[in-house]
Design a protein around this motif. Sequence first.
Motif, PDB file in Angstrom:
ATOM      1  N   LEU A   1      47.001  15.321  -3.117  1.00 25.28           N
ATOM      2  CA  LEU A   1      45.808  16.152  -3.055  1.00 25.28           C
ATOM      3  C   LEU A   1      45.332  16.436  -4.473  1.00 25.28           C
ATOM      4  N   THR A   2      44.037  16.491  -4.665  1.00 24.01           N
ATOM      5  CA  THR A   2      43.479  16.761  -5.987  1.00 24.01           C
ATOM      6  C   THR A   2      44.024  18.073  -6.531  1.00 24.01           C
ATOM      7  N   GLY A   3      44.459  18.041  -7.791  1.00 27.75           N
ATOM      8  CA  GLY A   3      45.009  19.222  -8.428  1.00 27.75           C
ATOM      9  C   GLY A   3      46.511  19.322  -8.350  1.00 27.75           C
ATOM     10  N   GLN A   4      47.142  18.485  -7.499  1.00 33.12           N
ATOM     11  CA  GLN A   4      48.596  18.481  -7.403  1.00 33.12           C
ATOM     12  C   GLN A   4      49.156  17.263  -8.124  1.00 33.12           C
ATOM     13  N   ASP A   5      50.441  17.293  -8.419  1.00 40.87           N
ATOM     14  CA  ASP A   5      51.063  16.195  -9.137  1.00 40.87           C
ATOM     15  C   ASP A   5      50.994  14.907  -8.331  1.00 40.87           C
ATOM     16  N   ALA A   6      50.824  13.802  -9.035  1.00 39.83           N
ATOM     17  CA  ALA A   6      50.808  12.495  -8.389  1.00 39.83           C
ATOM     18  C   ALA A   6      52.155  12.227  -7.718  1.00 39.83           C
ATOM     19  N   ALA A   7      52.120  11.611  -6.544  1.00 40.84           N
ATOM     20  CA  ALA A   7      53.334  11.331  -5.779  1.00 40.84           C
ATOM     21  C   ALA A   7      54.144  10.219  -6.442  1.00 40.84           C
TER      22      ALA A   7
ATOM     23  N   ALA B   1      40.341  12.669   2.067  1.00 41.72           N
ATOM     24  CA  ALA B   1      41.769  12.938   2.223  1.00 41.72           C
ATOM     25  C   ALA B   1      42.337  13.618   0.978  1.00 41.72           C
ATOM     26  N   LYS B   2      41.837  13.229  -0.187  1.00 44.97           N
ATOM     27  CA  LYS B   2      42.323  13.807  -1.440  1.00 44.97           C
ATOM     28  C   LYS B   2      41.612  15.103  -1.804  1.00 44.97           C
ATOM     29  N   GLY B   3      40.464  15.357  -1.186  1.00 42.39           N
ATOM     30  CA  GLY B   3      39.678  16.514  -1.579  1.00 42.39           C
ATOM     31  C   GLY B   3      38.882  16.264  -2.834  1.00 42.39           C
TER      32      GLY B   3
ATOM     33  N   GLN C   1      44.873  14.856 -15.598  1.00 45.12           N
ATOM     34  CA  GLN C   1      45.277  13.740 -16.425  1.00 45.12           C
ATOM     35  C   GLN C   1      46.320  12.854 -15.743  1.00 45.12           C
ATOM     36  N   GLN C   2      47.117  13.408 -14.851  1.00 41.29           N
ATOM     37  CA  GLN C   2      48.066  12.596 -14.104  1.00 41.29           C
ATOM     38  C   GLN C   2      47.724  12.609 -12.615  1.00 41.29           C
ATOM     39  N   ASP C   3      46.474  12.893 -12.298  1.00 45.98           N
ATOM     40  CA  ASP C   3      46.040  12.945 -10.904  1.00 45.98           C
ATOM     41  C   ASP C   3      44.696  12.264 -10.794  1.00 45.98           C
ATOM     42  N   GLY C   4      44.655  11.136 -10.143  1.00 41.66           N
ATOM     43  CA  GLY C   4      43.373  10.481  -9.984  1.00 41.66           C
ATOM     44  C   GLY C   4      43.498   8.997  -9.778  1.00 41.66           C
ATOM     45  N   ASN C   5      44.027   8.267 -10.741  1.00 42.44           N
ATOM     46  CA  ASN C   5      44.126   6.825 -10.644  1.00 42.44           C
ATOM     47  C   ASN C   5      45.548   6.386 -10.947  1.00 42.44           C
ATOM     48  N   PRO C   6      46.146   5.571 -10.064  1.00 43.46           N
ATOM     49  CA  PRO C   6      47.533   5.156 -10.300  1.00 43.46           C
ATOM     50  C   PRO C   6      47.631   4.130 -11.435  1.00 43.46           C
TER      51      PRO C   6
END
Length: 247
Positions: free
Chosen positions: A146-152, A56-58, A242-247
């Motif tokens: 999605l990977t590469g986009q800003d965290a929601a 889902a995240k790519g 750096q801001q995309d991956g783990n909450p």
Amino acid sequence: MSTIFDCRDEAQLLAGMRHARQAIGRGELIVMPTDTVYGVAADAFSPTAVQRLLDAKGRGRNQPPPVLIGSKDTLAALAESVPEPVQRLVDAFWPGGLTIVLPAQPSLVWDLGETLGTVAVRMPEGHVALELLAETGPLAVSSANLTGQDAAISALDAEKMLGDSVAVYLADGMSKNGISSTIVDATSLVRRGDEEQGVVRILRHGVVTRAQLHEVLGDLLESDEAQESHEDHPHEPDAEEQQDGNP
């Protein structure tokens, strides 16, 4: 079609939690609020569900998701051991914005991806997240984007990116600060022998600052200069994430 439940409304909270539990039980994905950013979650013990999260995240299996837990005591069940300095970190920063990487308990039957035998664990703040985790058990959770986009930082942000790949969206307003958790690697405290002292390495700077970590760990916190010589780590985001991956 996905449903968004506003958890600030008691009736929607109850309905949303019920639907979220059911979705997790079916191996589907949900989006949940945390104290850092919104996360997309799956049953940590279902390899199919974890792969669905990565798809889902790519993301590939070389970027394994961390695991969120609802109780400090659960860490001992997921990690091979909990060294005393790690317990100090837990006592100081959990629930909160610190993700800790340790060698995983060898007896666990799960597949989070190419973890090299480690697990990244965090206990988040927030009543919605903690109530859900108390009912579902540990969840594999990555930032809801999605990977590469800003965290929601809202459920609507997440829905725009993830759409119907997620069964249930739990909304609880805007994220408190929109900054992801700090990630530290404490595996060397377990894997090195008595003759060599391990250290804690920062993999990603986030909510918990280096100064706060140093206050708890002292010289056990690796210097920034020493960190530059390390090879890539499975739980370490690259420069674009750096801001995309783990909450």
